[in-house]
Motif scaffolding. Structure first.
Motif, PDB file in Angstrom:
ATOM      1  N   LEU A  45     -59.625   0.455  -0.836  1.00 45.87           N
ATOM      2  CA  LEU A  45     -58.453  -0.401  -0.696  1.00 45.87           C
ATOM      3  C   LEU A  45     -58.587  -1.414   0.428  1.00 45.87           C
ATOM      4  CD1 LEU A  45     -55.682   2.310  -1.156  1.00 45.87           C
ATOM      5  CD2 LEU A  45     -56.705   0.823  -2.883  1.00 45.87           C
ATOM      6  N   GLY A  46     -59.487  -1.153   1.371  1.00 37.21           N
ATOM      7  CA  GLY A  46     -59.674  -2.078   2.476  1.00 37.21           C
ATOM      8  C   GLY A  46     -58.421  -2.221   3.327  1.00 37.21           C
ATOM      9  N   TRP A  47     -58.130  -3.463   3.702  1.00 40.32           N
ATOM     10  CA  TRP A  47     -56.998  -3.733   4.584  1.00 40.32           C
ATOM     11  C   TRP A  47     -55.709  -4.043   3.821  1.00 40.32           C
ATOM     12  CZ3 TRP A  47     -59.975  -7.589   8.254  1.00 40.32           C
ATOM     13  CH2 TRP A  47     -60.844  -6.842   9.060  1.00 40.32           C
ATOM     14  N   LEU A  48     -55.760  -4.003   2.492  1.00 38.47           N
ATOM     15  CA  LEU A  48     -54.595  -4.396   1.707  1.00 38.47           C
ATOM     16  C   LEU A  48     -53.335  -3.606   2.051  1.00 38.47           C
ATOM     17  CD1 LEU A  48     -53.298  -6.029  -0.592  1.00 38.47           C
ATOM     18  CD2 LEU A  48     -54.133  -4.279  -2.191  1.00 38.47           C
ATOM     19  N   PRO A  49     -53.370  -2.260   2.111  1.00 40.48           N
ATOM     20  CA  PRO A  49     -52.135  -1.521   2.398  1.00 40.48           C
ATOM     21  C   PRO A  49     -51.503  -1.885   3.733  1.00 40.48           C
ATOM     22  CG  PRO A  49     -53.828  -0.038   1.542  1.00 40.48           C
ATOM     23  CD  PRO A  49     -54.491  -1.338   1.834  1.00 40.48           C
ATOM     24  N   VAL A  50     -52.317  -1.980   4.793  1.00 41.41           N
ATOM     25  CA  VAL A  50     -51.746  -2.251   6.115  1.00 41.41           C
ATOM     26  C   VAL A  50     -51.219  -3.679   6.196  1.00 41.41           C
ATOM     27  CG1 VAL A  50     -53.948  -2.940   7.169  1.00 41.41           C
ATOM     28  CG2 VAL A  50     -52.118  -2.052   8.586  1.00 41.41           C
ATOM     29  N   VAL A  51     -51.876  -4.617   5.524  1.00 38.96           N
ATOM     30  CA  VAL A  51     -51.374  -6.000   5.510  1.00 38.96           C
ATOM     31  C   VAL A  51     -50.028  -6.072   4.794  1.00 38.96           C
ATOM     32  CG1 VAL A  51     -51.783  -8.316   4.608  1.00 38.96           C
ATOM     33  CG2 VAL A  51     -53.649  -7.070   5.697  1.00 38.96           C
ATOM     34  N   LEU A  52     -49.891  -5.340   3.702  1.00 39.48           N
ATOM     35  CA  LEU A  52     -48.619  -5.308   2.978  1.00 39.48           C
ATOM     36  C   LEU A  52     -47.522  -4.666   3.826  1.00 39.48           C
ATOM     37  CD1 LEU A  52     -49.774  -4.333  -0.641  1.00 39.48           C
ATOM     38  CD2 LEU A  52     -49.088  -6.587   0.211  1.00 39.48           C
ATOM     39  N   VAL A  53     -47.873  -3.593   4.524  1.00 37.78           N
ATOM     40  CA  VAL A  53     -46.892  -2.933   5.405  1.00 37.78           C
ATOM     41  C   VAL A  53     -46.463  -3.866   6.519  1.00 37.78           C
ATOM     42  CG1 VAL A  53     -46.581  -1.082   7.095  1.00 37.78           C
ATOM     43  CG2 VAL A  53     -47.660  -0.587   4.906  1.00 37.78           C
ATOM     44  N   LEU A  54     -47.425  -4.556   7.139  1.00 37.47           N
ATOM     45  CA  LEU A  54     -47.101  -5.481   8.224  1.00 37.47           C
ATOM     46  C   LEU A  54     -46.206  -6.606   7.735  1.00 37.47           C
ATOM     47  CD1 LEU A  54     -47.559  -6.298  11.162  1.00 37.47           C
ATOM     48  CD2 LEU A  54     -49.589  -7.575  10.413  1.00 37.47           C
ATOM     49  N   ALA A  55     -46.527  -7.156   6.572  1.00 35.85           N
ATOM     50  CA  ALA A  55     -45.696  -8.231   6.016  1.00 35.85           C
ATOM     51  C   ALA A  55     -44.282  -7.741   5.725  1.00 35.85           C
ATOM     52  CB  ALA A  55     -46.343  -8.775   4.739  1.00 35.85           C
ATOM     53  N   THR A  56     -44.188  -6.523   5.196  1.00 31.04           N
ATOM     54  CA  THR A  56     -42.869  -5.954   4.901  1.00 31.04           C
ATOM     55  C   THR A  56     -42.060  -5.758   6.173  1.00 31.04           C
ATOM     56  OG1 THR A  56     -43.777  -4.785   2.975  1.00 31.04           O
ATOM     57  CG2 THR A  56     -41.665  -3.999   3.853  1.00 31.04           C
ATOM     58  N   VAL A  57     -42.697  -5.227   7.220  1.00 33.93           N
ATOM     59  CA  VAL A  57     -42.010  -5.010   8.502  1.00 33.93           C
ATOM     60  C   VAL A  57     -41.495  -6.333   9.061  1.00 33.93           C
ATOM     61  CG1 VAL A  57     -42.366  -4.346  10.918  1.00 33.93           C
ATOM     62  CG2 VAL A  57     -43.242  -2.892   9.084  1.00 33.93           C
ATOM     63  N   TRP A  58     -42.326  -7.353   9.022  1.00 33.66           N
ATOM     64  CA  TRP A  58     -41.923  -8.660   9.564  1.00 33.66           C
ATOM     65  C   TRP A  58     -40.778  -9.273   8.762  1.00 33.66           C
ATOM     66  CZ3 TRP A  58     -46.539 -12.051  11.639  1.00 33.66           C
ATOM     67  CH2 TRP A  58     -47.158 -11.360  12.682  1.00 33.66           C
ATOM     68  N   ILE A  59     -40.847  -9.145   7.449  1.00 34.24           N
ATOM     69  CA  ILE A  59     -39.788  -9.712   6.601  1.00 34.24           C
ATOM     70  C   ILE A  59     -38.459  -9.004   6.861  1.00 34.24           C
ATOM     71  CG2 ILE A  59     -38.979  -9.930   4.217  1.00 34.24           C
ATOM     72  CD1 ILE A  59     -41.919 -10.377   3.411  1.00 34.24           C
ATOM     73  N   ILE A  60     -38.492  -7.681   6.958  1.00 30.63           N
ATOM     74  CA  ILE A  60     -37.262  -6.913   7.165  1.00 30.63           C
ATOM     75  C   ILE A  60     -36.627  -7.253   8.506  1.00 30.63           C
ATOM     76  CG2 ILE A  60     -36.344  -4.598   7.572  1.00 30.63           C
ATOM     77  CD1 ILE A  60     -38.320  -3.555   5.490  1.00 30.63           C
ATOM     78  N   PHE A  61     -37.409  -7.240   9.582  1.00 27.31           N
ATOM     79  CA  PHE A  61     -36.825  -7.497  10.903  1.00 27.31           C
ATOM     80  C   PHE A  61     -36.425  -8.956  11.087  1.00 27.31           C
ATOM     81  CE2 PHE A  61     -39.041  -3.486  12.187  1.00 27.31           C
ATOM     82  CZ  PHE A  61     -37.894  -2.803  12.558  1.00 27.31           C
TER      83      PHE A  61
END
Length: 420
Positions: A45-61
């Motif tokens: 999966l590489g960095w895909l999961p953590v990049v998606l999590v980071l993007a989600t965190v930034w969008i929510i906050f």
């Protein structure tokens, strides 16, 4: 087009007319989609999961508070990740062996205490006290590494004993004073308080980073092509470089919109990039990955297991000491609480959330950067939205649990495909 083993694409011998740029872009996208599907099915999966999590965190906050993605908050975030992030980089080395270092928090506190006592209490020059403090961390890691390699006792047991020992030594050398305040205008304090206010500094770093991405990719392509191995196409390199440029220059623009390039961030990125080269491009780095794939196989391949294991724990101790000095710099003081609390858990969580496997043999130093961004973004978002700290722990724990489960599932998928 043919899929390359490394996830890139080679250029076929007989190509259709590529004069239309739209056709070139379409080919590149189609190739990446095919490769992505193949990697996904194989558990890579590489960095895909953590990049998606980071993007989600930034969008929510950002939706909860418009100041979250402000230049001021992002600049502060870039400095806040450095201390614990440096410790997490050392943890990555240990995790690559399939082991765990539980002593990094105590070593970071010990190094900070050594520096404070030597410099503030005994008047030793800052630079000399700084070197001694870092060497103290290196020595602690080396002792643990040699003990681990020779006894073959799991590293987490050896370092658990180290956690108690180094913390006890820290309390002893601090004595009854408890807290030592550092010189706010001193060398260590400037590690996290100094900014390069000239816009050229941040944009220059962005240009250097972009050039390095291109040069490394092009050199890898040239080397692979020379020996007949699958290699990345020139358009693939161009697209990758363009993405890196957008990220680098956008970051530079945001930093320059506040106070400029933080010295702490510059040091962090240089250290991470340097250690990434050590892991990927040196004989020692290849030995570390080999040990993560299996100690017995490494021994049969005549690798110096004792030397590599000792060196890995020494690296972890060194990075813990450097991280501890940055953490002390951030608050300009050292106390009996230095290196305690959730520091150890955050450092380990950052490495794992960033994509370093708990099973060993997979991960990079950049994993620590991404994981630390996720953890610190959650903490920053909680602070800026006045959310209870209890919820922060639950969210961070949930993200860590998800990362561990993804790692386990990826491992199982790789075993099914004969890649583990």
């Amino acid at each position: 087009m043919r899929g390359a083993a490394d996830g890139s694409w080679t250029e076929p011998a007989a190509e259709a007319d590529r004069s239309d740029p739209r056709r070139a872009v379409l080919d590149a996208v189609e190739g990446w989609v095919v490769v992505f599907r193949r990697k996904l099915s194989a558990g890579e999966l590489g960095w895909l999961p953590v990049v998606l999590v980071l993007a989600t965190v930034w969008i929510i906050f950002q939706s909860l508070n418009d100041n979250f993605l402000s230049p001021r908050n992002l600049s502060n975030l870039s400095v806040d990740i450095v201390g614990t992030g440096l410790i997490a980089v050392g943890i990555v080395f240990v995790l690559l062996l399939g082991e765990l270092d539980l002593s990094v928090g105590s070593i970071s506190g010990l190094a900070a205490a050594v520096f404070a006592v030597l410099n503030v209490n005994n008047g030793m020059p800052e630079w000399f006290a700084l070197v001694v403090a870092v060497l103290a961390g290196t020595a602690a890691g080396t002792v643990q590494g040699y003990s681990f390699a020779k006894s073959r006792v799991p590293a987490f047991v050896i370092t658990l004993a180290g956690l108690l020992t180094w913390n006890g030594i820290m309390l002893y050398i601090l004595g009854t004073s408890g807290t030592i305040n550092l010189d706010e205008n001193g060398l260590v304090a400037k590690l996290t308080s100094h900014y390069f206010t000239n816009d050229a500094a941040a944009y220059g770093l962005a240009a250097v980073a972009t050039a390095l991405v291109f040069l490394v990719a092009h050199q890898d392509r040239r080397r692979r092509k020379a020996v007949g191995m699958p290699h990345r196409s020139l358009r693939g390199i161009a697209v990758r470089t363009a993405v890196a440029a957008v990220i680098a220059f956008s970051t530079a623009y945001v930093l320059n919109s506040f106070q400029g390039l933080p010295l702490a961030l510059l040091i962090f990125l240089v250290v991470v990039a340097g250690l990434d080269v050590v892991l990927r491009r040196t004989h020692y780095g290849r030995q570390v990955y080999a040990l993560g794939g299996g100690v017995e196989a490494a021994r049969r391949a005549s690798l110096s297991v004792t030397r590599v294991q000792t060196a890995v724990l020494a690296v972890s101790g060194t990075m813990a000491a450097i991280g501890g000095l940055f953490l002390a710099s951030r608050i300009t003081s050292v106390s009996q609480n230095s290196g305690s609390g959730v520091l150890l858990l955050n450092a380990i969580a950052a490495a794992v959330i960033g994509g370093t496997s708990l099973f060993g043999g997979r991960g990079t130093t950049w994993s620590a950067v991404l994981g630390m961004l996720v953890i610190q973004s959650i903490a920053s978002g909680m602070a800026i939205t006045d959310t209870p700290a209890a919820l922060q722990f639950m969210i961070t724990g949930g993200v860590l649990f998800a990362a561990v489960m993804i790692d386990a599932l990826a491992r199982r998928s790789q075993e099914a495909h004969g890649r583990a």
